[in-house]
Design a protein around this motif. Structure first.
Motif, PDB file in Angstrom:
ATOM      1  N   PRO A 184       0.837  -1.193   0.000  1.00  0.00           N
ATOM      2  CA  PRO A 184       0.000   0.000   0.000  1.00  0.00           C
ATOM      3  C   PRO A 184       0.883   1.259   0.000  1.00  0.00           C
ATOM      4  N   PRO A 185       0.399   2.420  -0.444  1.00  0.00           N
ATOM      5  CA  PRO A 185      -0.980   2.648  -0.900  1.00  0.00           C
ATOM      6  C   PRO A 185      -1.273   2.038  -2.276  1.00  0.00           C
ATOM      7  N   ARG A 187      -4.283   1.809  -5.406  1.00  0.00           N
ATOM      8  CA  ARG A 187      -5.496   2.418  -5.965  1.00  0.00           C
ATOM      9  C   ARG A 187      -5.606   1.944  -7.415  1.00  0.00           C
ATOM     10  N   VAL A 215      -8.925   0.055  -3.230  1.00  0.00           N
ATOM     11  CA  VAL A 215      -8.106   1.106  -2.618  1.00  0.00           C
ATOM     12  C   VAL A 215      -7.631   0.596  -1.260  1.00  0.00           C
ATOM     13  N   ASP A 217      -5.023   1.836   1.920  1.00  0.00           N
ATOM     14  CA  ASP A 217      -4.095   2.846   2.442  1.00  0.00           C
ATOM     15  C   ASP A 217      -4.382   2.985   3.943  1.00  0.00           C
ATOM     16  N   GLU A 218      -3.656   3.878   4.604  1.00  0.00           N
ATOM     17  CA  GLU A 218      -3.980   4.149   6.012  1.00  0.00           C
ATOM     18  C   GLU A 218      -5.231   5.022   6.049  1.00  0.00           C
ATOM     19  N   ILE A 220      -8.411   4.581   5.454  1.00  0.00           N
ATOM     20  CA  ILE A 220      -9.481   4.533   4.445  1.00  0.00           C
ATOM     21  C   ILE A 220     -10.776   4.132   5.158  1.00  0.00           C
ATOM     22  N   TYR A 304      -3.475  -0.812   7.981  1.00  0.00           N
ATOM     23  CA  TYR A 304      -4.136  -0.429   6.716  1.00  0.00           C
ATOM     24  C   TYR A 304      -5.600  -0.857   6.691  1.00  0.00           C
ATOM     25  N   GLY A 306      -9.107  -0.677   3.643  1.00  0.00           N
ATOM     26  CA  GLY A 306      -9.349  -0.438   2.224  1.00  0.00           C
ATOM     27  C   GLY A 306     -10.797  -0.645   1.858  1.00  0.00           C
TER      28      GLY A 306
END
Ligand code: DAH
Length: 340
Positions: A184-185, A187, A215, A217-218, A220, A304, A306
């Protein structure tokens, strides 16, 4: 001797008129003017003449020689012109004949739709990736947290190639590939063919198309998911379109939702097509990526989070282009395809 020379001239001039090609002309030149030619032979006999006669005959013979040479040159030009004329006639191009009609193809309505969807997501910062149509059971079911007894695993629902290999039943295994291969990240969107053991009818085909989105990421949250889907629908169908999230179940997301959008026909007022509800149902499935799935792919679910979504492209193409039968998309009938 004079008579003889005159006869030669007449003979040469007569023959020359009947000539049709360069070879015959050259033969004639040799026959009359060549080293052993008729005129040359006569001139050789001039030694026998008297001193008075010699210059007169000599002059006459030279004149005849010149006349014949001149006629040969003229004939050569005439033949050249005739040969060229014939050639031009033979190779003539009729520029009034209509040209060959090159048919410049265009993209299939489904391909156009895929490109439009990809563009919308690329503008939102997503990357476009591809995954294989032949997948492992592991990627298609196991790693996506699909229960061992889930009905979609059934032989009657899925095209198996071996016990462990199948034709992917959705584009969701691309999520697994992306999460296993990248950190990650993340997308991404991924469009492509999917396969299920379905009977063909106006809206079903054993081969159809999906677009997957992911997606990771942190920080989300579901708010990011809702905003992304809402923006996407408005970009695709217009600003006046609304979205509605209904709770649902998918093994790979938790919580999960199904998304309805305003009826394409009445834009939400309620009409016959939407049974008066104002909503067009089940356009896509989505949810927050199940922490178990993140863990399966080596991503720390404490750090994380998503969201993911999957939508049917064929249905969107049909709505966009006013197509009422899915078969038309795959029959490749030119009479149909030429309309787009
Ligand atoms: N894979 C699901 C299907 O084929 C669609 C889907 C639902 C995809 C939810 C997702 C998701 O990524 O989060 O029905």
């Amino acid at each position: 001797m004079k008579d003889e020379i005159n006869k030669i001239k007449e003979e040469a001039m007569g023959e020359i008129k009947t000539l049709n090609n360069m070879e015959e002309l050259e033969e004639l030149r040799i026959k009359f003017l060549g080293k052993k030619g008729k005129l040359t032979k006569v001139l050789r006999g001039m030694g026998k003449l008297s001193n008075d006669e010699r210059p007169v005959i000599g002059q006459m013979a030279n004149e005849v020689r010149r006349d014949i040479e001149k006629e040969i040159n003229n004939t050569r030009k005439r033949l050249k012109r005739e040969i060229q004329k014939k050639k031009l006639e033979k190779e003539r191009i009729d520029i009034s004949i209509p040209g060959k009609n090159f048919i410049l193809g265009h993209r299939h309505p489904l391909v156009k739709t895929i490109e439009e969807l990809e563009n919308i997501f690329m503008n939102m910062g997503f990357s476009v990736v591809y995954g294989p149509e032949v997948e492992t059971v592991e990627n298609n079911f196991d790693e996506l947290n699909s229960p061992e007894n889930h009905p979609s695993r059934d032989l009657t629902d899925t095209f198996y190639i071996t016990e462990d290999i199948l034709l992917r039943t959705h584009t969701s295994p691309v999520q697994i590939r992306v999460m296993k291969e990248n950190k990650p990240p993340l997308r991404i969107v991924s469009a492509g063919r999917t396969f299920r053991f379905d009977d063909v009818d106006d809206t079903h085909s054993p081969m159809f198309h999906q677009l997957e989105g992911l997606v990771v990421d942190e920080n989300i949250t579901m708010a990011n998911l809702k905003e992304t889907i809402d923006t996407f629908i408005k970009e695709l169908f217009g600003e006046d379109m609304k979205t509605r999230f209904r709770p649902h179940y998918f093994p790979f997301t938790e919580p999960s939702a199904e998304v309805d959008v305003s009826c394409f026909n009445c834009k939400g007022k309620g009409c016959e097509e939407c049974n008066g509800t104002g909503w067009s149902m089940e356009l896509l499935g989505c949810g927050m990526v199940n922490p178990k799935v993140l863990k399966n792919c080596g991503i720390d679910p404490d750090k994380y989070s998503g969201f993911a979504f999957g939508l049917g492209i064929d249905r969107i193409a049909m709505v966009k282009y006013g197509i009422d039968n899915i078969r038309l998309l795959f029959e490749n009938d030119m009479r149909f395809l030429e309309q787009f």
